[in-house]
Structure formats: C-alpha cells, structure tokens
Design a protein around this motif. Structure first.
Motif, mmCIF file in Angstrom:
data_model
loop_
_atom_site.group_PDB
_atom_site.id
_atom_site.type_symbol
_atom_site.label_atom_id
_atom_site.label_comp_id
_atom_site.label_asym_id
_atom_site.label_seq_id
_atom_site.Cartn_x
_atom_site.Cartn_y
_atom_site.Cartn_z
ATOM 1 N N LYS A 1 -55.227 42.920 10.825
ATOM 2 C CA LYS A 1 -54.144 42.094 11.378
ATOM 3 C C LYS A 1 -54.603 40.637 11.518
ATOM 4 O O LYS A 1 -53.876 39.707 11.159
ATOM 5 C CB LYS A 1 -53.712 42.636 12.741
ATOM 6 C CG LYS A 1 -52.540 41.890 13.368
ATOM 7 C CD LYS A 1 -52.317 42.310 14.804
ATOM 8 C CE LYS A 1 -51.899 43.751 14.920
ATOM 9 N NZ LYS A 1 -51.578 44.122 16.324
ATOM 10 N N ILE A 2 -55.803 40.450 12.038
ATOM 11 C CA ILE A 2 -56.328 39.098 12.235
ATOM 12 C C ILE A 2 -56.542 38.395 10.900
ATOM 13 O O ILE A 2 -56.191 37.221 10.726
ATOM 14 C CB ILE A 2 -57.644 39.138 13.040
ATOM 15 C CG1 ILE A 2 -57.387 39.599 14.484
ATOM 16 C CG2 ILE A 2 -58.331 37.775 13.037
ATOM 17 C CD1 ILE A 2 -56.482 38.696 15.280
ATOM 18 N N SER A 3 -57.110 39.095 9.927
ATOM 19 C CA SER A 3 -57.439 38.473 8.641
ATOM 20 C C SER A 3 -56.188 38.084 7.850
ATOM 21 O O SER A 3 -56.240 37.182 7.005
ATOM 22 C CB SER A 3 -58.318 39.407 7.799
ATOM 23 O OG SER A 3 -57.638 40.603 7.492
ATOM 24 N N LYS A 4 -55.069 38.748 8.108
ATOM 25 C CA LYS A 4 -53.817 38.408 7.424
ATOM 26 C C LYS A 4 -53.192 37.136 7.984
ATOM 27 O O LYS A 4 -52.440 36.444 7.282
ATOM 28 C CB LYS A 4 -52.816 39.568 7.548
ATOM 29 C CG LYS A 4 -53.130 40.765 6.669
ATOM 30 C CD LYS A 4 -52.124 41.874 6.904
ATOM 31 C CE LYS A 4 -52.477 43.105 6.069
ATOM 32 N NZ LYS A 4 -51.553 44.237 6.354
ATOM 33 N N ASN A 5 -53.496 36.840 9.236
ATOM 34 C CA ASN A 5 -52.810 35.736 9.908
ATOM 35 C C ASN A 5 -53.698 34.538 10.234
ATOM 36 O O ASN A 5 -53.191 33.474 10.599
ATOM 37 C CB ASN A 5 -52.178 36.241 11.202
ATOM 38 C CG ASN A 5 -51.087 37.265 10.947
ATOM 39 O OD1 ASN A 5 -50.080 36.965 10.336
ATOM 40 N ND2 ASN A 5 -51.307 38.493 11.409
ATOM 41 N N PHE A 6 -55.037 34.713 10.091
ATOM 42 C CA PHE A 6 -55.947 33.641 10.447
ATOM 43 C C PHE A 6 -57.045 33.497 9.403
ATOM 44 O O PHE A 6 -57.380 34.452 8.709
ATOM 45 C CB PHE A 6 -56.575 33.911 11.823
ATOM 46 C CG PHE A 6 -55.570 33.991 12.930
ATOM 47 C CD1 PHE A 6 -55.174 32.845 13.605
ATOM 48 C CD2 PHE A 6 -55.007 35.206 13.283
ATOM 49 C CE1 PHE A 6 -54.228 32.917 14.606
ATOM 50 C CE2 PHE A 6 -54.066 35.282 14.281
ATOM 51 C CZ PHE A 6 -53.669 34.132 14.953
ATOM 52 N N LYS A 7 -57.593 32.308 9.319
ATOM 53 C CA LYS A 7 -58.708 32.063 8.423
ATOM 54 C C LYS A 7 -59.989 32.520 9.110
ATOM 55 O O LYS A 7 -60.296 32.077 10.210
ATOM 56 C CB LYS A 7 -58.791 30.578 8.086
ATOM 57 C CG LYS A 7 -57.565 30.041 7.359
ATOM 58 C CD LYS A 7 -57.644 28.532 7.199
ATOM 59 C CE LYS A 7 -56.385 27.977 6.538
ATOM 60 N NZ LYS A 7 -56.423 26.494 6.440
ATOM 61 N N ILE A 8 -60.718 33.413 8.461
ATOM 62 C CA ILE A 8 -61.941 33.972 9.039
ATOM 63 C C ILE A 8 -63.156 33.256 8.456
ATOM 64 O O ILE A 8 -63.436 33.337 7.262
ATOM 65 C CB ILE A 8 -62.060 35.490 8.756
ATOM 66 C CG1 ILE A 8 -60.816 36.244 9.249
ATOM 67 C CG2 ILE A 8 -63.327 36.038 9.397
ATOM 68 C CD1 ILE A 8 -60.653 36.290 10.732
ATOM 69 N N LYS A 9 -63.867 32.550 9.314
ATOM 70 C CA LYS A 9 -65.117 31.917 8.889
ATOM 71 C C LYS A 9 -66.225 32.954 8.809
ATOM 72 O O LYS A 9 -67.006 32.991 7.854
ATOM 73 C CB LYS A 9 -65.502 30.806 9.873
ATOM 74 C CG LYS A 9 -66.769 30.053 9.498
ATOM 75 C CD LYS A 9 -67.056 28.945 10.498
ATOM 76 C CE LYS A 9 -68.310 28.174 10.124
ATOM 77 N NZ LYS A 9 -68.589 27.096 11.111
#
Length: 212
Positions: free
Chosen positions: A38-46
């Motif tokens: 869910k997080i990776s679909k909506n936010f850029k993951i450093k």
C-alpha cells in the motif's frame, strides 16, 4: 459537513505529512507485505526495511531489505508460535477471545534484537514511517527503541494496539504504549482502523507523531 461525515482516509493523512518526499520506511511484522504494498503504491520509497520472524514477503528491489528477525527490547533468542493463519503468529500463545483461533502450525527458536541495534547495523539515520504490528510485543519493541525515540529519529509511528487480551496471561498494553511515547513527546495523532468484538473495541491502528 466534515464534522458529520467523519471518515478518516489513511492515504490522505500520510500524503499531507510526506507530500512527494522519498521516505525511509520500516515495517515490523511484515507478514505478506500488505502494508508495504500500500505504501509503495502511493509514496516514493528511498529505503525500506521489512522485518518479520517468518517473513512471507519476497522482493528483489535494491532499496528493500527483508530481515528474518524478531524485534523486542534486547538481543536474544525466543520461541515463536507460528499459526496456520500467519497474522496470528506471535511470541505468545493466544486465548480463545476471538473464537476463531487458528491452530499452531509449529514453533521455532527465533533470533531477536532491539530496533536501536537494527538501525545502527543497517546504517539508517532517520525513519520517516515506522509501522509496528508485533502481536502484543509492541511495548517491548518501543522499549528497545529508546535511543532513536529520545533523539526523535522517527517522524511517524503506526502501531496496532490490542484493547482486549488476545494472548494468555497478557493484558492490553494500550496505556503503556501511550505513556511511553508521550514520555518521548510522541502524541497520538489519529486512528486509522477500529475492530470490534461483541460491540467492544478490540484493536486499533494508532498513529503517533513527534512534536517538533
């Protein structure tokens, strides 16, 4: 209207905090990785560190590291009870409160460490979002994070908190969690999920933010 239609939207809440920033994300209790997805679909993951005693999630991306590890308040080895329903697996045996308990699939001796050590070992200087879903081990996870909490190295913490005792000889740790985080100036910001048993609040997903 906003007062009457009081509908919390988790994505909108996090977007307001992180905007378009590339975030560093740590997920304690990853299981199949549903929250990470869910997080990776909506936010850029450093960078993402996904931690679980028996992780079911697989990923080969270079910015993601998966640790087969338990997180608690010290470096040790502990017995972990693996259930057929993997989300019920824990360091503790469940009681019959839910009436839908899955049978124990087996038990394993799991290596554990505290988050303070894990952060140092993986050269992480700051955590934008920390998610903790550790099946009643949440308070010990926080106790093992005192250095980074004291230094305010976490921006947002999401914790699943039991308000009823799901495990044998264990009580709700709601007030302990609130008190410990308040000590380090992290306040309860909002609640993203409420689950009920017999019309009583059984568990919540609570978000905490640090005071600037």
């Amino acid at each position: 209207i906003k007062w009457i239609i009081n509908d919390f939207k988790e994505k909108k809440y996090l977007k307001k905090i992180f905007k378009n920033k590339k975030i560093i994300f740590i997920d304690i209790g990853t299981n199949y990785g549903s929250f990470y997805s869910k997080i990776s679909k909506n936010f850029k993951i450093k960078k993402a560190l996904l931690i679980d005693p028996i992780p079911k999630f697989k990923n080969n991306l270079s910015n993601i590291k998966i640790l087969n590890l338990g997180v608690t308040d010290k470096r040790c080895s502990r017995v972990f009870y693996e259930h057929k329903i993997s989300s019920q697996s824990s360091f503790y045996k469940r009681n019959d409160k839910l009436k839908i308990i899955s049978k124990i699939k087996g038990k394993k001796l799991i290596k554990c460490d505290k988050l303070d050590n894990i952060i140092n070992n993986n050269k992480i200087k700051f955590i934008d979002l920390l998610k903790i879903d550790a099946q009643h081990e949440e308070i010990n996870v926080l106790r093992g994070s005192k250095n980074i909490l004291k230094k305010k190295l976490i921006k947002v913490i999401k914790i699943e908190i039991n308000l009823v005792p799901f495990y044998q000889n264990k009580k709700s740790n709601f007030f302990e969690i609130i008190s410990l985080l308040k000590k380090y100036k992290y306040n309860l910001s909002t609640i993203s999920k409420i689950k009920y048993i017999n019309n009583e609040v059984a568990l919540i997903d609570a978000y905490f933010k640090r005071n600037n």
